[in-house]
Write an enzyme that holds these catalytic residues in place. Structure first.
Site, PDB file in Angstrom:
ATOM      1  CB  SER A  76      -0.886   0.005   1.253  1.00 19.97           C
ATOM      2  OG  SER A  76      -1.530   1.254   1.434  1.00 19.97           O
ATOM      3  CE1 TYR A 115      -4.496  -2.242   4.679  1.00 22.35           C
ATOM      4  CE2 TYR A 115      -3.474  -0.087   4.436  1.00 22.35           C
ATOM      5  CZ  TYR A 115      -4.042  -1.213   3.875  1.00 22.35           C
ATOM      6  OH  TYR A 115      -4.168  -1.304   2.499  1.00 22.35           O
TER       7      TYR A 115
END
Length: 249
Positions: free
Chosen positions: A137, A150
């Protein structure tokens, strides 16, 4: 058996995972989808024409191993693995729940390692010049305070990708990652529905739109193809220019 190479996509029931499977199938792979959502993965596999849809919880080490045993018994070792399954579990940093933190790390990072290791073992044993693509990401590089686990997991995926690429290069197994920016999936549904949130997201996106799941899938398919035969250990950021932008307005 069709004689085509086999590709496995985790988190393949919808969104980016399904788009990756579509792109890989168009490139000539027989597809296997895995997902924790039993009904969703069965429906997705049928819609795509995949050879199998397997239920697998990527937090469960035994389930991951059993998934590969099942695939190899029925179809042989995979030629391409896309580690796409992931969760976010947002929360306030000062009160963030440790169990939530561990769950995100277990799914997003430990599960990626176990799947990579298990797929690579079979590739090496079979002499397969394989390809592995992990879903990182932009949050491997930039942080959002509400998703600490995350961000940590995706930074770990970036580094684990480099480690695996170095370890497996002698076996002609390439390992890369893709780092999506703001992509129009269910995870971004709240942003889509909130004009203020959308305005903020677009202020940090030079291309002034969300990306599509298929735009991620096409990059994944490229990294699994011979066109990327000299690319390994890289994270390709597909973010509409966001990481190059040093201001918002």
């Amino acid at each position: 058996m069709t004689g085509k190479p086999i590709a496995l996509v985790t988190g393949g029931a919808q969104g980016i995972g399904y788009a990756c499977a579509e792109a890989l199938m168009e490139d000539g792979y027989d597809m296997i989808l895995a997902d924790i959502n039993a009904e969703g993965v069965a429906a997705a596999a049928e819609a795509l024409g995949a050879v199998a849809g397997i239920v697998c919880d990527m937090e469960n080490v035994g389930a991951i191993s059993a998934m590969f045993d099942q695939i190899e018994a029925a179809h042989g070792p995979v030629h391409a693995l896309v580690n796409n399954a992931g969760i976010a579990m947002p929360g306030d940093f000062l009160s963030y729940n440790l169990a939530a933190f561990e769950k995100v790390i277990n799914v997003n990072l430990r599960g990626v390692f176990i799947a990579m290791q298990r797929a690579a073992q079979a590739m090496v044993a079979a002499g397969i010049d394989g390809a592995i693509v992990n879903m990182s990401s932009i949050n491997a590089q930039v942080a959002i305070p509400a998703i600490p686990a995350y961000c940590a997991s995706k930074g770990g995926v970036m580094q684990l990708t480099k480690v695996a690429a170095l370890a497996l290069a002698r076996n002609n197994i390439r390992v890369n990652a893709v780092g999506p920016g703001s992509i129009d999936t269910e995870m971004m549904a709240g942003v889509n529905a909130n004009p203020d949130a959308m305005k903020m997201a677009m202020s940090r996106t030079p291309l002034q739109r969300m990306g599509t799941a298929r735009e991620i899938g096409d990059v994944v398919a490229f990294l699994c193809s011979k066109k990327a035969s000299y690319v390994t250990g890289e994270t390709i950021y597909v973010d509409g220019g966001r990481l190059g932008l040093n201001y918002t307005c």
